[in-house]
Scaffold this active site. Structure first.
Site, PDB file in Angstrom:
ATOM      1  N   GLY A 121      -8.233 -12.385  15.251  1.00  0.00           N
ATOM      2  CA  GLY A 121      -7.919 -13.713  15.721  1.00  0.00           C
ATOM      3  C   GLY A 121      -8.660 -14.733  15.164  1.00  0.00           C
ATOM      4  N   THR A 163     -12.192 -13.812  13.350  1.00  0.00           N
ATOM      5  CA  THR A 163     -11.842 -12.677  12.423  1.00  0.00           C
ATOM      6  C   THR A 163     -11.585 -13.377  10.950  1.00  0.00           C
ATOM      7  OG1 THR A 163     -11.536 -11.109  14.091  1.00  0.00           O
ATOM      8  CG2 THR A 163     -10.651 -10.539  11.901  1.00  0.00           C
ATOM      9  N   ILE A 209      -3.986 -11.953  22.355  1.00  0.00           N
ATOM     10  CA  ILE A 209      -3.119 -12.161  23.428  1.00  0.00           C
ATOM     11  C   ILE A 209      -3.046 -13.403  23.988  1.00  0.00           C
ATOM     12  CG2 ILE A 209      -3.809  -9.763  24.380  1.00  0.00           C
ATOM     13  CD1 ILE A 209      -5.191 -11.369  26.674  1.00  0.00           C
ATOM     14  N   ASP A 210      -4.012 -14.301  23.764  1.00  0.00           N
ATOM     15  CA  ASP A 210      -3.796 -15.746  23.973  1.00  0.00           C
ATOM     16  C   ASP A 210      -2.777 -16.598  23.148  1.00  0.00           C
ATOM     17  OD1 ASP A 210      -5.954 -15.160  25.335  1.00  0.00           O
ATOM     18  OD2 ASP A 210      -7.420 -16.521  24.286  1.00  0.00           O
ATOM     19  N   MET A 230      -5.874 -14.473  31.432  1.00  0.00           N
ATOM     20  CA  MET A 230      -6.623 -15.013  30.329  1.00  0.00           C
ATOM     21  C   MET A 230      -5.949 -16.046  29.538  1.00  0.00           C
ATOM     22  SD  MET A 230      -8.205 -11.489  28.488  1.00  0.00           S
ATOM     23  CE  MET A 230      -9.694 -10.859  29.461  1.00  0.00           C
ATOM     24  N   GLU A 232      -7.963 -18.843  32.902  1.00  0.00           N
ATOM     25  CA  GLU A 232      -9.177 -18.628  32.644  1.00  0.00           C
ATOM     26  C   GLU A 232      -9.917 -20.057  32.328  1.00  0.00           C
ATOM     27  OE1 GLU A 232     -10.820 -15.481  30.646  1.00  0.00           O
ATOM     28  OE2 GLU A 232      -9.902 -16.179  28.820  1.00  0.00           O
ATOM     29  N   ARG A 269      -5.848 -16.244  48.569  1.00  0.00           N
ATOM     30  CA  ARG A 269      -6.450 -14.714  48.102  1.00  0.00           C
ATOM     31  C   ARG A 269      -6.191 -14.917  46.673  1.00  0.00           C
ATOM     32  NH1 ARG A 269      -7.480 -14.469  52.736  1.00  0.00           N
ATOM     33  NH2 ARG A 269      -7.514 -12.352  53.836  1.00  0.00           N
ATOM     34  N   LEU A 317      -6.710  -6.043  32.119  1.00  0.00           N
ATOM     35  CA  LEU A 317      -5.484  -5.426  32.518  1.00  0.00           C
ATOM     36  C   LEU A 317      -4.365  -5.813  31.388  1.00  0.00           C
ATOM     37  CD1 LEU A 317      -4.950  -5.206  36.269  1.00  0.00           C
ATOM     38  CD2 LEU A 317      -5.232  -3.151  34.760  1.00  0.00           C
ATOM     39  N   GLN A 318      -4.544  -6.951  31.150  1.00  0.00           N
ATOM     40  CA  GLN A 318      -3.932  -7.858  30.271  1.00  0.00           C
ATOM     41  C   GLN A 318      -3.857  -7.270  28.567  1.00  0.00           C
ATOM     42  OE1 GLN A 318      -3.784 -12.232  31.475  1.00  0.00           O
ATOM     43  NE2 GLN A 318      -5.509 -11.341  31.969  1.00  0.00           N
TER      44      GLN A 318
HETATM   45  O1  F6P Z   1      -9.368 -14.066  22.968  1.00  0.00           O
HETATM   46  C1  F6P Z   1      -8.712 -13.062  23.735  1.00  0.00           C
HETATM   47  C2  F6P Z   1      -9.354 -13.086  24.997  1.00  0.00           C
HETATM   48  O2  F6P Z   1      -8.942 -12.058  25.842  1.00  0.00           O
HETATM   49  C3  F6P Z   1      -9.494 -14.378  25.866  1.00  0.00           C
HETATM   50  O3  F6P Z   1      -8.328 -14.781  26.658  1.00  0.00           O
HETATM   51  C4  F6P Z   1     -10.717 -14.066  26.753  1.00  0.00           C
HETATM   52  O4  F6P Z   1     -11.473 -15.029  27.080  1.00  0.00           O
HETATM   53  C5  F6P Z   1     -11.748 -13.155  25.857  1.00  0.00           C
HETATM   54  O5  F6P Z   1     -10.724 -12.643  24.901  1.00  0.00           O
HETATM   55  C6  F6P Z   1     -12.148 -12.074  26.726  1.00  0.00           C
HETATM   56  O6  F6P Z   1     -12.888 -11.166  25.756  1.00  0.00           O
HETATM   57  P1  F6P Z   1     -14.117 -10.255  26.203  1.00  0.00           P
HETATM   58  O7  F6P Z   1     -13.299  -9.032  26.336  1.00  0.00           O
HETATM   59  O8  F6P Z   1     -14.958  -9.990  25.059  1.00  0.00           O
HETATM   60  O9  F6P Z   1     -14.875 -10.385  27.535  1.00  0.00           O
END
Ligand code: F6P
Length: 378
Positions: free
Chosen positions: A132, A135, A156-157, A199, A252, A296, A303-304
């Site tokens: 990402g 990197t 994934i973002d 995420m 998040e 809730r 998981l994602q």
């Molecule tokens: O950058 C991708 C990501 O999945 C973000 O959405 C998330 O905040 C972060 O990585 C979580 O990373 P880690 O697994 O290091 O907590």
């Protein structure tokens, strides 16, 4: 491709070699479904060229370069990995050779020269860095120091500029959409508000797309600050229409108007970046304080990022891997592979990094979601 007008930092590359014979590949940053599909495509794609190129795997992200952990990759090493999540190249991590701490909690030091020495010792004509924004920034820094690099965007973002999509996004989206689908029946059965936290640190792509695909009633993303009053108004409006349950999909990284990210703890290492997560609990508490509804929370978290990549991500990762090999063979160093529309191309890594691709609050997807009655809490 891309047509960005940002100034591109000057990059000095090694003089071209007569032909590229040996390249390294590393995977760094958070893991992401499709990493192995890229590795497979690079190894197979390189070995199947008219003049085959050897591929060496760099283990454990950039740490493998700093600490010299490399391993030759053969076709049998990558056989059967297309469907596997994670990476076969050791671990993946966010270690940065320019501010290196490794596993220790000591002050970061610049160990990039050792990384470059590893590249030379192993006679690599170039490296392919899969990762990402962080990197790719490191890849760009190595490029400035004469290291021939090719970037492959991963997250994934889905927030890397210069490409319409990164691999991993579709797998995360599929997981999130499945969760939202499942939450519907239980929310409806109990007349509850269910909040699904996905995420998306600075960009709300997963929340937006999963919210739309799963028919979420309220979508909260970092790009559109929300107010609890507006969220409650939307829930009340649904109740007036006899819809006694609501599904909220929240990224998040979503924030209330004038408010802050919800974090828990910090990353290890010296940059002490906060770890996000838990915004859904804050929203749930506030809704319960304001209204009589039961709320809730489900936080999907990693998981994602786990499990097998979707068909789309395998396809995309394979294209990206093959294209990265072609760029290396052509010695188009400093470029990142990308998909724009239906066209696979490339652009300077320097144009892609440092400016995340975020959801346009006035863009087509937000408009379409609003048009079917979805609230963004604004
Ligand atoms: O950058 C991708 C990501 O999945 C973000 O959405 C998330 O905040 C972060 O990585 C979580 O990373 P880690 O697994 O290091 O907590």
């Amino acid at each position: 491709m891309g047509g960005s007008h940002r100034r591109v930092p000057s990059v000095i590359y090694n003089p071209s070699v007569p032909s590229v014979k040996r390249i390294g590949i590393l995977t760094a940053g958070g893991d992401c479904p499709g990493l192995n599909a890229v590795i497979r495509a690079v190894v197979k794609g390189a070995l199947h060229r008219d003049s085959p190129i050897e591929v060496v795997g760099i283990l454990d992200g950039y740490s493998g370069l700093v600490e010299d952990r490399l391993q030759a990759l053969t076709e049998s090493d990558v056989s059967g990995i297309l469907v596997r999540g994670g990476t076969i190249l050791g671990t993946t991590n966010r270690d940065n050779p320019f501010q290196y701490t490794g596993d220790s909690n000591t002050d970061p030091i610049d160990r990039s020269k050792e990384a470059i020495a590893t590249i030379e010792r192993h006679r690599l004509d170039g490296i392919i860095a899969v990762g990402g924004d962080g990197t790719l920034r490191c890849a760009m820094e190595f490029g400035k120091r004469g290291v021939p690099v090719i970037g492959v965007p991963k997250t994934i973002d889905n927030d890397i500029s210069g490409t319409d999509v990164t691999f991993g996004f579709d797998s995360a989206l599929t997981c999130a959409t499945d969760a939202v689908d499942r939450l519907h029946s239980t929310a409806e059965s109990h007349h509850r508000v269910l909040i699904c936290e996905v995420m998306g640190r600075y960009a709300g792509w997963i929340a937006l797309h999963a919210g739309m695909a799963g028919g979420g009633d309220i979508i909260l993303i970092p790009e559109i600050p929300y107010s609890i009053e507006k969220i409650c108004d939307s829930i009340r409006l649904r109740e007036k229409r006899g819809r006694n349950f609501s599904i909220i999909v929240v990224a998040e990284g979503a924030k209330p108007l004038g408010g802050k990210y919800v974090t828990h703890g910090h990353y290890r290492g010296m940059d002490k970046r906060p770890r996000l997560g838990g915004i859904s609990h804050q929203i749930a508490d506030e809704i319960e304080e304001t209204m009589n509804d039961e709320v809730r929370v489900v936080i999907l978290g990693h998981l994602q990022r786990g499990g097998t990549p979707t068909a789309f991500d395998r396809w995309l990762a394979t294209h990206f891997g093959v294209r990265a090999v072609i760029l290396a063979e052509q010695q188009k160093w400093g470029q990142m592979v990308a998909l724009k529309g239906t066209h696979f191309g490339d652009l300077p890594i320097a144009e892609a990094v440092g400016q995340l691709r975020r959801v346009d609050p006035k863009g087509g997807s937000v408009m379409a979601a609003r048009a079917v009655g979805t609230s963004f809490g604004d």
